[in-house]
Motif scaffolding. Structure first.
Motif, PDB file in Angstrom:
ATOM      1  N   GLN A 186      36.642  32.285  40.816  1.00  0.00           N
ATOM      2  CA  GLN A 186      37.872  32.476  41.313  1.00  0.00           C
ATOM      3  C   GLN A 186      38.464  33.729  41.012  1.00  0.00           C
ATOM      4  OE1 GLN A 186      37.036  29.593  39.679  1.00  0.00           O
ATOM      5  NE2 GLN A 186      37.060  28.294  41.691  1.00  0.00           N
ATOM      6  N   GLY A 242      38.890  41.107  45.813  1.00  0.00           N
ATOM      7  CA  GLY A 242      39.839  40.954  47.103  1.00  0.00           C
ATOM      8  C   GLY A 242      40.996  41.950  47.023  1.00  0.00           C
ATOM      9  N   SER A 283      43.474  46.724  49.658  1.00  0.00           N
ATOM     10  CA  SER A 283      43.939  45.658  50.128  1.00  0.00           C
ATOM     11  C   SER A 283      45.079  45.709  50.934  1.00  0.00           C
ATOM     12  CB  SER A 283      44.216  44.566  49.019  1.00  0.00           C
ATOM     13  OG  SER A 283      45.234  44.988  48.136  1.00  0.00           O
ATOM     14  N   LYS A 332      32.439  37.325  49.801  1.00  0.00           N
ATOM     15  CA  LYS A 332      31.581  36.601  50.770  1.00  0.00           C
ATOM     16  C   LYS A 332      31.756  37.307  52.182  1.00  0.00           C
ATOM     17  CE  LYS A 332      30.918  32.018  53.308  1.00  0.00           C
ATOM     18  NZ  LYS A 332      31.295  30.761  53.400  1.00  0.00           N
ATOM     19  N   ARG A 333      32.975  37.739  52.498  1.00  0.00           N
ATOM     20  CA  ARG A 333      33.148  38.697  53.632  1.00  0.00           C
ATOM     21  C   ARG A 333      32.389  40.004  53.382  1.00  0.00           C
ATOM     22  NH1 ARG A 333      34.290  37.703  59.026  1.00  0.00           N
ATOM     23  NH2 ARG A 333      34.822  39.608  59.944  1.00  0.00           N
ATOM     24  N   THR A 388      37.086  39.614  50.747  1.00  0.00           N
ATOM     25  CA  THR A 388      36.374  38.705  49.682  1.00  0.00           C
ATOM     26  C   THR A 388      34.894  39.105  49.502  1.00  0.00           C
ATOM     27  OG1 THR A 388      35.731  36.958  51.326  1.00  0.00           O
ATOM     28  CG2 THR A 388      37.999  36.757  50.271  1.00  0.00           C
ATOM     29  N   VAL A 403      27.820  34.898  46.041  1.00  0.00           N
ATOM     30  CA  VAL A 403      29.056  34.908  44.967  1.00  0.00           C
ATOM     31  C   VAL A 403      29.060  34.134  43.753  1.00  0.00           C
ATOM     32  CG1 VAL A 403      31.615  34.473  44.703  1.00  0.00           C
ATOM     33  CG2 VAL A 403      30.713  35.141  46.766  1.00  0.00           C
ATOM     34  N   TRP A 426      36.689  36.483  43.016  1.00  0.00           N
ATOM     35  CA  TRP A 426      37.290  36.414  44.247  1.00  0.00           C
ATOM     36  C   TRP A 426      38.590  37.038  44.476  1.00  0.00           C
ATOM     37  CZ3 TRP A 426      34.301  33.617  47.842  1.00  0.00           C
ATOM     38  CH2 TRP A 426      34.954  33.459  49.310  1.00  0.00           C
ATOM     39  N   SER A 427      39.523  37.018  43.305  1.00  0.00           N
ATOM     40  CA  SER A 427      41.007  37.226  43.378  1.00  0.00           C
ATOM     41  C   SER A 427      40.773  38.822  43.151  1.00  0.00           C
ATOM     42  CB  SER A 427      41.774  36.624  42.405  1.00  0.00           C
ATOM     43  OG  SER A 427      42.770  37.430  42.095  1.00  0.00           O
TER      44      SER A 427
END
Length: 269
Positions: free
Chosen positions: A185, A192, A102, A200-201, A198, A173, A188-189
């Motif tokens: 959440q 990432g 990251s 999704k990305r 993320t 997701v 996602w956290s």
């Protein structure tokens, strides 16, 4: 410009890694582009190389490099290049590079900034090594040593990443979170922080990579869009432009994509 490409004669024992050797020669400097790919890339340059690459911050770099999960094509100029390129899962990259993926983000970092003198020593040994297969073995041993006793990614994050890759980016997701027992959440956290994108990305990048390699193989954009989960052909075109800055026909002719079937045989499979 001529390309010599070498592959390891056996599968790597290290899961999540792949290697290829490149010897590129031309009659002068040629402009190329590195296209976003769902892997962290390490370039180990060891020969009589003449190239430079522009990082997203506008700096010009050369030599051995680490390239994060980039979002846009990265321009480079090559006159000659002799190197081994390692593609690695972001799950392993943090341990190998010695920094969180990251933090690497979509940037270029000189390998000497991450490994210190070890980077130069490895490249010197590669230069002295007489053949590609011995170079691959040397790099594999180096990567294995750097992985030893390093903290792996959360099992839930590793599972989610492999689901995304295995489904070629066609996993929602919400479904991933439910299957690992986390909230959206939290996934996602943690994802990432450990992957650098993320979920999704990451799914979007994986789906693009699969689709663009099918275009390189000569398949029709309408068929590719339908088979790879895009809403329609215009949706595919938008993603191609976003990741390559070019329309599908031009993207399919990008040199670093067209050599993938030889350098990375599974890339378009």
């Amino acid at each position: 410009m001529s390309w010599e490409i070498a592959r390891p004669s056996r599968a790597l024992a290290l899961r999540g890694f792949d290697m290829a050797g490149f010897r590129i020669h031309g009659g002068g400097s040629e402009s190329l582009r590195a296209i976003p790919h769902p892997a962290v890339t390490v370039l180990l340059e060891f020969g009589d190389s003449r190239f430079d690459i522009d990082d997203p911050a506008g700096r010009v770099r050369a030599g051995s490099l680490a390239l994060g999960l980039i979002r846009d094509p990265v321009p480079l100029r090559v006159e000659a290049l002799e190197c081994v390129q390692v593609r690695m899962s972001p799950l392993a990259a943090s341990a190998v590079l010695g920094m969180p993926v990251s933090e690497l983000g979509g940037t270029l970092v000189g390998l000497d900034e991450l490994w210190g003198r070890d980077a130069a020593r490895l490249c010197e040994r590669l230069h002295e090594t007489p053949c590609w297969q011995q170079r691959f073995a040397l790099i594999e041993a180096t990567l294995a040593a750097r992985l030893h006793d390093r903290h792996p990614a959360d099992p839930e994050v590793a599972w989610a990443w492999r689901r995304i890759v295995g489904s070629r980016g066609r996993y929602r997701v919400e479904e991933l979170a439910a299957e690992v027992g986390w909230s959206r959440q939290r996934l996602w956290s943690r994802f990432g922080a450990q992957v650098g994108l993320t979920p999704k990305r990451a799914a979007k990048l994986v789906r693009f990579d699969h689709a663009v390699h099918r275009l390189v193989q000569g398949q029709a954009p309408a068929l590719v869009a339908a088979d790879t989960g895009y809403a329609d052909q215009s949706h595919l075109h938008r993603d191609i432009r976003e990741f390559t800055g070019a329309p599908p026909a031009s993207a399919a002719a990008e040199p670093f994509l067209t050599v993938d079937d030889r350098a990375w045989p599974s890339a378009g499979g």
